[in-house]
Design a protein around this motif. Structure first.
Motif, PDB file in Angstrom:
ATOM      1  N   PRO A  60     -11.547   2.032  -5.812  1.00  0.00           N
ATOM      2  CA  PRO A  60     -12.635   1.326  -5.047  1.00  0.00           C
ATOM      3  C   PRO A  60     -13.191   0.241  -5.334  1.00  0.00           C
ATOM      4  CG  PRO A  60     -13.513   3.347  -6.471  1.00  0.00           C
ATOM      5  CD  PRO A  60     -11.661   3.319  -6.791  1.00  0.00           C
ATOM      6  N   GLU A  61     -12.833  -0.521  -6.757  1.00  0.00           N
ATOM      7  CA  GLU A  61     -13.070  -1.813  -6.820  1.00  0.00           C
ATOM      8  C   GLU A  61     -11.985  -2.873  -7.011  1.00  0.00           C
ATOM      9  OE1 GLU A  61     -15.859  -2.019 -10.325  1.00  0.00           O
ATOM     10  OE2 GLU A  61     -16.512  -0.199  -9.640  1.00  0.00           O
ATOM     11  N   GLY A  62     -10.852  -2.064  -6.463  1.00  0.00           N
ATOM     12  CA  GLY A  62      -9.490  -2.872  -6.440  1.00  0.00           C
ATOM     13  C   GLY A  62      -8.891  -2.331  -7.761  1.00  0.00           C
ATOM     14  N   PRO A  63      -7.539  -2.751  -7.877  1.00  0.00           N
ATOM     15  CA  PRO A  63      -6.614  -2.273  -8.914  1.00  0.00           C
ATOM     16  C   PRO A  63      -7.228  -3.077 -10.406  1.00  0.00           C
ATOM     17  CG  PRO A  63      -5.338  -2.643  -7.210  1.00  0.00           C
ATOM     18  CD  PRO A  63      -6.550  -3.159  -6.917  1.00  0.00           C
ATOM     19  N   LYS A  64      -7.617  -4.265 -10.279  1.00  0.00           N
ATOM     20  CA  LYS A  64      -8.138  -4.954 -11.199  1.00  0.00           C
ATOM     21  C   LYS A  64      -7.057  -5.346 -12.288  1.00  0.00           C
ATOM     22  CE  LYS A  64     -13.098  -3.702 -11.451  1.00  0.00           C
ATOM     23  NZ  LYS A  64     -14.038  -3.056 -12.163  1.00  0.00           N
ATOM     24  N   GLN A  65      -5.843  -5.267 -11.891  1.00  0.00           N
ATOM     25  CA  GLN A  65      -4.692  -5.837 -12.357  1.00  0.00           C
ATOM     26  C   GLN A  65      -3.662  -6.735 -11.426  1.00  0.00           C
ATOM     27  OE1 GLN A  65      -2.671  -2.392 -13.913  1.00  0.00           O
ATOM     28  NE2 GLN A  65      -3.249  -1.096 -12.171  1.00  0.00           N
ATOM     29  N   ASP A  82      -8.045  -7.139  -5.902  1.00  0.00           N
ATOM     30  CA  ASP A  82      -9.282  -6.542  -5.420  1.00  0.00           C
ATOM     31  C   ASP A  82      -9.156  -5.785  -4.053  1.00  0.00           C
ATOM     32  OD1 ASP A  82      -8.336  -8.671  -3.877  1.00  0.00           O
ATOM     33  OD2 ASP A  82     -10.108  -9.778  -3.438  1.00  0.00           O
ATOM     34  N   PHE A  83      -7.941  -5.142  -4.074  1.00  0.00           N
ATOM     35  CA  PHE A  83      -7.602  -4.483  -2.779  1.00  0.00           C
ATOM     36  C   PHE A  83      -8.326  -2.993  -3.096  1.00  0.00           C
ATOM     37  CE2 PHE A  83      -4.914  -1.510  -0.077  1.00  0.00           C
ATOM     38  CZ  PHE A  83      -5.143  -2.255   1.188  1.00  0.00           C
ATOM     39  N   GLU A  84      -9.492  -2.787  -2.185  1.00  0.00           N
ATOM     40  CA  GLU A  84     -10.280  -1.435  -2.247  1.00  0.00           C
ATOM     41  C   GLU A  84      -9.331  -0.212  -1.631  1.00  0.00           C
ATOM     42  OE1 GLU A  84     -14.115  -2.366  -1.118  1.00  0.00           O
ATOM     43  OE2 GLU A  84     -14.361  -4.211  -2.397  1.00  0.00           O
ATOM     44  N   ILE A 128       0.844  -1.166   0.021  1.00  0.00           N
ATOM     45  CA  ILE A 128      -0.006   0.153  -0.080  1.00  0.00           C
ATOM     46  C   ILE A 128       0.860   1.284   0.089  1.00  0.00           C
ATOM     47  CG2 ILE A 128      -0.003   0.337   2.623  1.00  0.00           C
ATOM     48  CD1 ILE A 128      -3.228   0.690   1.685  1.00  0.00           C
ATOM     49  N   TYR A 129       0.130   2.351  -0.506  1.00  0.00           N
ATOM     50  CA  TYR A 129       1.164   3.786  -0.406  1.00  0.00           C
ATOM     51  C   TYR A 129       0.687   4.329   1.089  1.00  0.00           C
ATOM     52  CZ  TYR A 129       2.779   3.799  -5.168  1.00  0.00           C
ATOM     53  OH  TYR A 129       3.109   3.475  -6.379  1.00  0.00           O
ATOM     54  N   GLY A 130       1.645   4.090   1.982  1.00  0.00           N
ATOM     55  CA  GLY A 130       1.162   4.868   3.572  1.00  0.00           C
ATOM     56  C   GLY A 130       1.189   6.237   3.443  1.00  0.00           C
ATOM     57  N   LEU A 131       2.399   6.682   3.076  1.00  0.00           N
ATOM     58  CA  LEU A 131       2.561   8.024   3.393  1.00  0.00           C
ATOM     59  C   LEU A 131       1.441   9.127   2.727  1.00  0.00           C
ATOM     60  CD1 LEU A 131       4.456   9.489   5.233  1.00  0.00           C
ATOM     61  CD2 LEU A 131       6.168   9.954   3.538  1.00  0.00           C
ATOM     62  N   THR A 132       1.239   8.647   1.336  1.00  0.00           N
ATOM     63  CA  THR A 132       0.195   9.404   0.821  1.00  0.00           C
ATOM     64  C   THR A 132      -1.226   9.165   1.410  1.00  0.00           C
ATOM     65  OG1 THR A 132       0.530   8.110  -1.190  1.00  0.00           O
ATOM     66  CG2 THR A 132       1.694  10.095  -1.270  1.00  0.00           C
ATOM     67  N   GLY A 186      -2.965   5.848   1.748  1.00  0.00           N
ATOM     68  CA  GLY A 186      -3.583   4.680   1.500  1.00  0.00           C
ATOM     69  C   GLY A 186      -4.360   4.497   0.156  1.00  0.00           C
ATOM     70  N   GLN A 187      -3.368   4.596  -1.018  1.00  0.00           N
ATOM     71  CA  GLN A 187      -3.609   4.201  -2.414  1.00  0.00           C
ATOM     72  C   GLN A 187      -2.865   2.897  -2.871  1.00  0.00           C
ATOM     73  OE1 GLN A 187      -1.946   7.034  -1.690  1.00  0.00           O
ATOM     74  NE2 GLN A 187      -3.912   8.306  -1.084  1.00  0.00           N
ATOM     75  N   ALA A 188      -3.391   2.265  -3.974  1.00  0.00           N
ATOM     76  CA  ALA A 188      -2.994   0.927  -4.040  1.00  0.00           C
ATOM     77  C   ALA A 188      -1.544   1.031  -4.595  1.00  0.00           C
ATOM     78  CB  ALA A 188      -3.752   0.229  -5.326  1.00  0.00           C
ATOM     79  N   SER A 189      -0.711  -0.048  -4.203  1.00  0.00           N
ATOM     80  CA  SER A 189       0.635   0.026  -4.538  1.00  0.00           C
ATOM     81  C   SER A 189       0.778  -0.963  -5.803  1.00  0.00           C
ATOM     82  CB  SER A 189       1.534  -0.190  -3.262  1.00  0.00           C
ATOM     83  OG  SER A 189       1.958  -1.609  -3.391  1.00  0.00           O
ATOM     84  N   PRO A 190       1.951  -1.293  -6.261  1.00  0.00           N
ATOM     85  CA  PRO A 190       2.047  -2.210  -7.240  1.00  0.00           C
ATOM     86  C   PRO A 190       1.804  -3.713  -6.752  1.00  0.00           C
ATOM     87  CG  PRO A 190       4.132  -0.854  -6.901  1.00  0.00           C
ATOM     88  CD  PRO A 190       3.123  -0.387  -6.124  1.00  0.00           C
ATOM     89  N   THR A 191       2.144  -3.781  -5.322  1.00  0.00           N
ATOM     90  CA  THR A 191       2.165  -5.114  -4.890  1.00  0.00           C
ATOM     91  C   THR A 191       0.507  -5.428  -4.406  1.00  0.00           C
ATOM     92  OG1 THR A 191       3.257  -4.398  -3.109  1.00  0.00           O
ATOM     93  CG2 THR A 191       4.286  -5.707  -4.637  1.00  0.00           C
ATOM     94  N   SER A 192      -0.483  -4.308  -4.444  1.00  0.00           N
ATOM     95  CA  SER A 192      -1.553  -4.744  -3.828  1.00  0.00           C
ATOM     96  C   SER A 192      -2.079  -5.812  -4.570  1.00  0.00           C
ATOM     97  CB  SER A 192      -2.348  -3.189  -4.083  1.00  0.00           C
ATOM     98  OG  SER A 192      -1.692  -2.395  -3.242  1.00  0.00           O
ATOM     99  N   ARG A 193      -3.289  -6.303  -4.059  1.00  0.00           N
ATOM    100  CA  ARG A 193      -4.055  -7.313  -4.543  1.00  0.00           C
ATOM    101  C   ARG A 193      -4.970  -6.671  -5.504  1.00  0.00           C
ATOM    102  NH1 ARG A 193      -4.561 -11.785  -0.011  1.00  0.00           N
ATOM    103  NH2 ARG A 193      -2.931 -11.354   1.256  1.00  0.00           N
TER     104      ARG A 193
END
Lengths: 287, 582
Positions: free
Chosen positions: A147-152, A140-142, A125-129, A131-138
């Motif tokens: 909002p619906e996960g990175p879908k990749q 479906d990680f919302e 996750i991106y913590g310092l900014t 809570g956005q998705a990071s390249p290792t986020s799952r």
């Protein structure tokens, strides 16, 4: 190098501003202990940090250090080491820093095989900014921006490293202090680029990849008869979609680091008072 | 018979135009003649039009002119491309047996020498040597002793073995003999005298590379880009002989960060690129300045913006170098004005970078980069190279720069703005540095007072440098003249020659050629004492003119060229005259 060095010598007097419970505390402790245990001291150690929560580490450690720009810590570390192979160089970053903005440098740092260690604090996750998705986020990680996960599919750092010709690939978990320290030490001692992906949970923004999740799911390769020198076995492990592993996944024991390949064996900081001896030959070449 | 002589070889990229041209240029240089070369090339590997032009004289030459006396044309297009520069009496050497050259018509009063280049080359051992046959023919046209070609051929082909060298010598002689047998030498009036002078022949990229080694640079990281790549090519294999290392990075971002890392290790370190690469490096440029790391960043300019015209001349990056980067960044910007100055300004760049612990932009351009020019060898007198590493502290002196708790202060607030510098490994010197605003220890701070102090400290370096160093321009012409012409970078040579042409027309001019863009000389006095001021530069908007108007509060006239071709002396003289009269 002094045998009297304690790991606390690598500690600065700055109190970390990481959230209470952040995985980065454990990750950093392992790095400091690993450096001390391998016979280094702050005056011969150079730590390069990236940007993000992980990037703050240079401030909390005591050594020669630079805090670079986002995603570019690896080339800085390589430059430090090439210009002074006598230094112990450790690069620290996060999953965003290393696998997103710095993904290109990661692939090439692996190929280049400079004798340094690279510790990635992977909290998915991106913590310092905040809570956005990071390249290792799952997939479906919302998050607020997905909002619906990175879908990749997430980046697979271990597979990426192996495919790029890595000579040392390991994964550890910040809360398993002894194993983490052991793994970092192995990365430091490896002759070449020692890559460690550390699960370093974000207790504020990631409620999926938690301490409990890793504690329950990680398989420690030390508990199996796994042979880390077997590249075929490593392929299977890094591509395993069902399990995640802790320990050294691959080590090329014949690894020849960049410095040895290029004959870099002494520091480059000495300069003559004038042009170096033999410089006039450079002019004669143009006759 | 003109005092100086101009010849060219032209054909398609891939025809060996460049190396053939260089062989002849070197032969002329070794025969004690001054040489100034220029290249027309396109951004492609094979095909298209490309040419290598040489101006040569017994006297010094430092620009190009619109005239061609001998042209070796390997394609019909070569003749079309150069028609404007050819004149009555120009000689065109071509191979009439070549399919594409069979219908070539030699215009007007020009002299066409139809030489079976390929057939003669085959007789000498291989068709590939047809360019060398043409060089032999050119020797016949100019009465240039063909023996002078031999050592150039040896230098070019020596690695391939003695047999190849001998074949090439033979090919050249066949070209010479053919012309002597088939044509009346009295029609071929050119006569290239030789002298006993020793010259060296090199281009700006090579001079920058040589300057870097002379200055003790040990680390170079770069990414290939026209026209800066030759700096890296030059250093590769040479810097290693002096204990250094070259890295071809994965991109420009990596290049400057590798160089930054090496500089933090204490090595004199450099990267070179062209405009698009400078854009990419700009983020790290800010870190270099804020972390107070000495680094030389060379920008060999080409036509922009974006990818622009990669193989064409322009001085369009000045604003980027002066102002590029977010926030306010103390920096030095040096702009060598000749090939020899590329060497000296590189040495100076390394000294300034370390003395003031800040990035130094060294800006050259395509014209300087690809121009080979002759110099007396002492133009590169290595004994005159001085090294100043600035405030480096060692194990003994570091104690003066520590807090009571024993912490080293890499960003100590000093009167001159320059802090002590400890190379990693120095005992008791371990410290942090960062692109975040920081305190004297290098640790992040958002303290408003410390912010102000650190900003002012970094700016003080520039004030110190303004006071301590000599930022004078190079001056030419009549110091009392009413008309002042100001230029920067590579225009100097053309300007110096234009000065002579202007004098012939009774236009008296004082010329200031400015190698320091920041800090730069104060020109207010010179501007006030001049009737007219003309600023000459290879860009459309007059970036330097804008800066000087801002400095001096004086309106200036402008001569700008931005078609991708450097200034030529005769053209520049006419432009200046017209601008002064306007």
């Amino acid at each position: 190098m002094s045998s009297q060095v304690k790991f606390t010598d690598f500690k600065s007097d700055k109190q970390p501003t990481w959230c209470p419970g952040c995985g980065d505390f454990g990750t950093m402790n392992g790095m400091m202990k690993g450096l001390a245990e391998t016979g280094n001291d702050p005056d011969n150690t150079f730590v390069v940090a990236g940007i993000g929560c992980s990037g703050k580490i240079g401030t909390y450690m005591h050594s020669y250090a630079i805090h670079g720009v986002h995603g570019r810590a690896l080339p800085v570390g390589a430059g430090v080491k090439m210009a002074n192979p006598e230094l112990e160089v450790m690069v620290a970053g996060g999953d965003g820093d290393g696998y997103s903005i710095g993904a290109g440098h990661f692939v090439h740092a692996v190929r280049r095989n400079v004798d340094m260690s690279y510790v990635v604090m992977d909290n998915r996750i991106y913590g310092l900014t905040k809570g956005q998705a990071s390249p290792t986020s799952r997939e479906d990680f919302e998050t607020a921006t997905t909002p619906e996960g990175p879908k990749q599919p997430p980046v697979n750092p271990l597979a990426l490293a192996l495919a790029s010709g890595a000579t040392f690939i390991a994964q550890s978990f910040s809360s398993d202090a002894l194993r983490h320290q052991e793994i970092v030490q192995q990365a430091i001692e490896h002759d070449g680029f020692g890559f460690v992906n550390v699960f370093s949970p974000c207790v504020t923004f990631n409620d999926v990849d938690t301490y409990d999740y890793f504690r329950d799911s990680l398989v420690d390769l030390a508990d199996t008869d796994y042979d880390a020198t077997d590249r075929e076995a490593a392929k299977e492990k890094v591509l395993d979609a069902d399990k995640e592993y802790m320990g050294v996944l691959y080590q090329d024991e014949d690894s020849v680091p960049y410095e040895a390949q290029h004959g870099l064996d002494s520091p480059m900081h000495e300069v003559d008072d004038g042009a170096p001896e033999g410089a006039m030959d450079l002019v004669r070449e143009f006759y | 018979m003109p005092a100086d002589f101009n010849w060219a070889i032209g054909g398609e990229a891939g025809d060996g135009i460049d190396s053939t041209g260089k062989i002849f240029a070197q032969a002329l240089s070794r025969a004690g003649r001054h040489v100034f070369t220029s290249k027309d090339f396109a951004s492609r590997i094979r095909g298209g039009y490309t040419a290598y032009k040489v101006r040569t004289s017994v006297d010094k030459v430092q620009s190009v002119v619109d005239r061609l006396d001998v042209l070796i044309a390997l394609t019909p297009r070569t003749i079309d491309e150069n028609l404007d520069e050819l004149h009555d009496g120009s000689v065109i050497i071509y191979d009439g047996e070549r399919t594409t050259m069979q219908d070539v018509e030699i215009p007007g009063e020009m002299i066409g020498l139809n030489v079976p280049l390929k057939a003669l080359a085959e007789e000498a051992g291989g068709a590939i040597m047809r360019n060398v046959v043409a060089l032999g023919a050119a020797c016949a046209v100019t009465s240039f002793p063909i023996e002078n070609l031999d050592s150039s051929l040896k230098k070019r082909f020596g690695d391939k073995g003695q047999a190849i060298v001998e074949n090439n010598k033979e090919a050249a002689r066949k070209g010479l003999e053919y012309v002597r047998e088939e044509y009346d030498e009295e029609d071929l009036e050119y006569d290239l005298d030789t002298t006993d002078n020793d010259y060296v022949l090199l281009n700006g990229d090579e001079a920058i590379g040589m300057g870097a080694i002379a200055a003790g640079c040990k680390f170079y990281a770069g990414y290939p880009i026209t026209p800066a790549t030759d700096v890296m090519t030059y250093l590769t294999g040479r810097i290693e002989q002096f204990g250094g290392h070259v890295v071809q990075a994965e991109d420009e971002l990596a290049a400057i960060n590798l160089a930054l890392g090496a500089a933090r290790s204490g090595a004199r370190s450099m990267t070179a690129t062209s405009g698009p690469g400078i854009d990419l490096m700009t983020e790290t440029f800010g870190l270099v300045a804020t972390s107070e790391t000495p680094l030389v960043i060379c920008d060999v300019m080409r036509s922009g913006p974006s990818t622009g015209m990669p193989t064409k001349q322009e001085q369009g990056d000045l604003n980027m170098l002066l102002y590029g980067g977010h926030g306010e960044i103390p920096r030095f910007v040096l702009a060598p004005t000749t090939v020899a100055e590329c060497f000296w300004k590189t040495v100076e760049a390394f000294n300034l970078a370390e003395q003031y612990q800040t990035p130094v932009y060294l800006t050259s351009d395509l014209s300087l980069a690809v121009t080979e020019q002759t110099f007396e060898p002492d133009a590169f007198d290595m004994d005159a190279v001085e090294i100043d590493r600035g405030k480096v502290v060692d194990d003994d002196s570091i104690g003066d720069h520590r807090t009571e708790q024993g912490q080293f202060k890499p960003h100590e607030l000093t009167d001159d703005g320059v802090s002590p510098r400890a190379f990693p490994g120095t005992a008791g010197g371990a410290h942090m540095s960062t692109g975040l605003e920081h305190d004297e220890l290098g640790r992040r701070t958002e303290d408003t007072e410390m912010r102000v102090k650190q900003v002012e400290k970094r700016d003080r370096k520039v004030e110190t440098a303004r006071a301590e160093e000599d930022w004078s321009p190079r001056e030419f012409g009549d110091p009392e003249a009413e008309n002042l012409v100001v230029s920067w970078g590579s225009n100097e040579g053309a300007l110096v020659e234009a000065l002579d042409l202007l004098e012939e027309e009774d236009v008296e001019v004082r010329v200031l050629s400015v190698p320091y863009i920041f800090p730069r000389p104060g020109l207010s006095e010179a501007f006030e004492s001049a009737e007219e001021v003309v600023v000459v530069e290879c860009n459309a908007t007059g970036q330097f003119a804008d800066v000087l108007e801002h400095d001096t509060l004086t309106r200036v006239k402008r001569v700008n060229k931005y078609n991708g071709v450097r200034f030529k002396a005769d053209e520049l003289a006419a432009d200046i005259k017209e601008t002064l009269e306007a």
